[in-house]
Design an enzyme around this catalytic site. Sequence first.
Site, PDB file in Angstrom:
ATOM      1  N   GLY A  30       0.884  -1.352   0.025  1.00  0.00           N
ATOM      2  CA  GLY A  30       0.078   0.021   0.015  1.00  0.00           C
ATOM      3  C   GLY A  30       0.835   1.375   0.018  1.00  0.00           C
ATOM      4  N   HIS A  33       2.569   4.544  -4.822  1.00  0.00           N
ATOM      5  CA  HIS A  33       3.386   5.745  -5.739  1.00  0.00           C
ATOM      6  C   HIS A  33       3.446   5.190  -7.046  1.00  0.00           C
ATOM      7  CE1 HIS A  33       6.644   3.063  -5.457  1.00  0.00           C
ATOM      8  NE2 HIS A  33       6.549   3.198  -4.003  1.00  0.00           N
ATOM      9  N   GLY A  35       6.013   3.880  -8.849  1.00  0.00           N
ATOM     10  CA  GLY A  35       6.553   2.549  -8.988  1.00  0.00           C
ATOM     11  C   GLY A  35       5.614   1.688  -9.055  1.00  0.00           C
ATOM     12  N   HIS A  36       4.651   1.477  -7.928  1.00  0.00           N
ATOM     13  CA  HIS A  36       3.590   0.439  -8.006  1.00  0.00           C
ATOM     14  C   HIS A  36       2.665   0.831  -9.118  1.00  0.00           C
ATOM     15  CE1 HIS A  36       4.193   1.438  -3.413  1.00  0.00           C
ATOM     16  NE2 HIS A  36       4.310  -0.183  -3.453  1.00  0.00           N
ATOM     17  N   ASP A 150      13.459  -3.409  -5.541  1.00  0.00           N
ATOM     18  CA  ASP A 150      13.834  -4.338  -4.491  1.00  0.00           C
ATOM     19  C   ASP A 150      14.471  -5.695  -5.326  1.00  0.00           C
ATOM     20  OD1 ASP A 150      13.043  -3.048  -1.810  1.00  0.00           O
ATOM     21  OD2 ASP A 150      11.054  -3.433  -3.183  1.00  0.00           O
ATOM     22  N   GLN A 153      14.776  -9.085  -3.294  1.00  0.00           N
ATOM     23  CA  GLN A 153      13.608  -9.589  -3.108  1.00  0.00           C
ATOM     24  C   GLN A 153      13.289 -10.176  -4.455  1.00  0.00           C
ATOM     25  OE1 GLN A 153       9.879  -7.808  -1.147  1.00  0.00           O
ATOM     26  NE2 GLN A 153       9.471  -7.274  -3.480  1.00  0.00           N
ATOM     27  N   SER A 185       9.668   5.267  -3.392  1.00  0.00           N
ATOM     28  CA  SER A 185       9.544   4.266  -2.544  1.00  0.00           C
ATOM     29  C   SER A 185       8.412   5.059  -1.047  1.00  0.00           C
ATOM     30  CB  SER A 185      10.938   4.243  -1.591  1.00  0.00           C
ATOM     31  OG  SER A 185      10.748   3.612  -0.320  1.00  0.00           O
ATOM     32  N   ARG A 187       8.635   4.817   1.658  1.00  0.00           N
ATOM     33  CA  ARG A 187       9.459   5.471   2.788  1.00  0.00           C
ATOM     34  C   ARG A 187      10.038   6.773   2.387  1.00  0.00           C
ATOM     35  NH1 ARG A 187      11.084  -0.329   3.708  1.00  0.00           N
ATOM     36  NH2 ARG A 187      10.111  -0.785   5.564  1.00  0.00           N
TER      37      ARG A 187
END
Length: 293
Positions: A30, A33, A35-36, A150, A153, A185, A187
């Site tokens: 969730g 941004h 990127g998603h 990531d 990941q 990100s 964050r």
Amino acid sequence: MRVVTTVQQMRDTRTAWAKSNQVGFVPTMGYLHEGHLSLVRHARAENELLVVSIFVNPTQFAPHEDLELYPRDVPRDLQLLEAAGVDIVFIPTPDEIYPPGFVTYVDPTGPLAEQAEGARRPGHFRGVATVVLKLFQVVQPHQAYFGQKDAQQAAVISRMIADFHLPLRLHVLPIIREADGLAMSSRNVYLGSEERIAATTLYRALQAGRLAFETRRADGPLAVIKAMTAVVASEPHAVLDYAEVRNPNSFLPLESLHAPAVLLIAVRIGSVRLIDNFLLRADGSWDVGIAVT
Ligand code: PAF
């Protein structure tokens, strides 16, 4: 767009699409941004049914990390996903994914999961692999979309798909960057205004690393690491966690500079820990991400 919150509802919705062989899936935590949204747009274009999950997965956070503070804005996320043409948003609660009595984890081992991010965040990839396998089991996608941001990941998930013979195709899409190079990100929202300026250090360090890679091949990985480290050292707000050059599939350190390779960097800007990377593909072309203008 339908919002489902239980495993049973997700399974029932999926069963209604049993005949489709084009089910796409974008797992997220969730606070979406660009990127998603770039993953969502790609997935939308390539699939008949598109499922996005929003789940801040507790098992991938260490006790001292930012689980409680992790940014959340589900109403805004839903608006963005609706506008992007998503069919189903799966938003389970932690109890739904980890019901009382849950004990079975997927525990990736070896350098792929235990070096670089894995060394700094013990247990992180165990949490990621476990939740991603569980989400794959419930959503049963034919194609799943992850971001190159990531990188480790993505490599862990790719390995898990192969190791467990999972019948789905993994797509890893380029990093989306702000105009000044900062990788998007969730964050980034933690950064104050001075820290936000300092955060471009990661991108600048990677550019310096790439230049060293291209011009000082004979000097080996240390030349690249030194070039990245020097950029971070020149930024007063930044503290280097690591700068490394690794094989993007095994995550073993490179002994000489050759493709494929991934330049990895992790830096603390104040209390915010950011990661970024540049990928040198096996064909010798660089994937440094895409800047939005
Ligand atoms: O990349 C993320 O947002 C998370 O690690 C993921 C893949 C959704 C698993 O929780």
